[in-house]
Enzyme design. Sequence first.
Site, mmCIF file in Angstrom:
data_model
loop_
_atom_site.group_PDB
_atom_site.id
_atom_site.type_symbol
_atom_site.label_atom_id
_atom_site.label_comp_id
_atom_site.label_asym_id
_atom_site.label_seq_id
_atom_site.Cartn_x
_atom_site.Cartn_y
_atom_site.Cartn_z
ATOM 1 N N ASP A 41 105.861 8.470 24.087
ATOM 2 C CA ASP A 41 105.295 8.633 25.439
ATOM 3 C C ASP A 41 106.362 8.598 26.526
ATOM 4 O OD1 ASP A 41 102.577 8.475 24.326
ATOM 5 O OD2 ASP A 41 102.962 6.335 24.136
ATOM 6 N N GLY A 101 100.975 13.486 21.340
ATOM 7 C CA GLY A 101 100.556 14.397 22.402
ATOM 8 C C GLY A 101 101.657 14.646 23.410
ATOM 9 N N HIS A 102 101.781 15.884 23.840
ATOM 10 C CA HIS A 102 102.732 16.246 24.884
ATOM 11 C C HIS A 102 101.977 16.902 26.031
ATOM 12 C CE1 HIS A 102 106.344 16.558 21.872
ATOM 13 N NE2 HIS A 102 105.983 15.330 22.136
#
Length: 428
Positions: free
Chosen positions: A13, A40-41
């Site tokens: 993150d 997740g990006h």
Amino acid sequence: MANVTVVGAQWGDEGKGKLVDWLSNRADVVVRFQGGHNAGHTLVVGDQVYKLSLLPSGVVQGKLSVIGNGVVVDPWALLAEIAKVEAQGVKITPDLLVLADNACLILPIHSDLDIAREAKSTQKIGTTGRGIGPAYEDKVGRRAIRVADLADPSTLRAKIDRMLTHHDALRVGLGLAPADGDALLQKLLEVAPKVLVYAQPAWRVLDAKVRQGRRVLFEGAQGALLDVDHGTYPFVTSSNTMAGQAAAGSGLGPRSVGYVLGIVKAYTTRVGEGPFPTELDDKVGRHLATVGREVGVNTGRPRRCGWFDAVLVRQSVAINGIHGIALTKLDILDGLKTLKVCVGYQIGDQVLDYLPAGLKDQTAAQPIYEELEGWSETTHGARSWKDLPGAAVKYVRRIEELIGAPVALLSTSPDRDDTILMRDPFED
């Protein structure tokens, strides 16, 4: 160096999505080499916000994007993500996206096992429940179903039965009913033609690109401190998140890894359970969480926040072979009068300059802080070094000294263009 490998140097993150997207302008190929759709990006391009999980960030730039063999792939999640991105105007074709034919699949039974284990466990790991860990278990247990297996329906049922021999025993112990092999087979037969259009020997595609002199950008997921070997075990992910995995997880040799860029947040965050020496449960911690919008991209889980831990990042620099770092979210520190940086740990009567491997010592580690002057001016959106307040410059320089690596890029907002380039990784 022609290629660049981007890895998170904390617990994930760190803002890899923006930096990978920014670097994609200079690359010809973008490769995901480990993890699954638990990572997740977020990419902000103009007024569009793209939230990617499996798709390499290069798809937004129209660059050849490869999901390597080191990734575990949920085929239904992949198709859903493709549909979501196409609804935002990005057309995903087999010319744009390559899926390694030797990548292993995440199946519904993996998610079942993941969720049931976490619910029953007395030691919560904080998994996403998406089946990533159990899928990697089947991979190393040599019973996984791979992308290429979808092209051979005649042997698929036998492979499912072999896998279920293992899973059903576990399911019984967790109070789950035996899995329905017929239903799973039908699901795989239905999804196969939709997935196989993207399947190729990814190693061969990449080898050809490298021989042509194309620039490859390797996009890591999660962070170094979640590495299954080098992270805060057992509170880690199920794959190797290190830069070295870029070679094994893509099918290219170690020489192809190139310049290693570690992404580092100007403070520290962590999602899920596990040791976190600099965690703050006070108004500063709440400030970082609120102003930094510290919520997981895919899971929506709040991130734990704390002061910058130079000990951990220095360790990440060493084990990843990091050449330079990209420092992100400096603007979140705007307005704080005093900043603290962890420079060592007190564990009992010992002072350590590294995080030990044992969970007991990791949990007992008390941070030794160095205080630095904060700044009242804004750094948000700064695009050159001279736009930064003097105290912010001192903070960045001190971080460089403590971690033993230079800052190559500095990010001052989620916007792609709000980036200060001090060294171009593709040219260094």
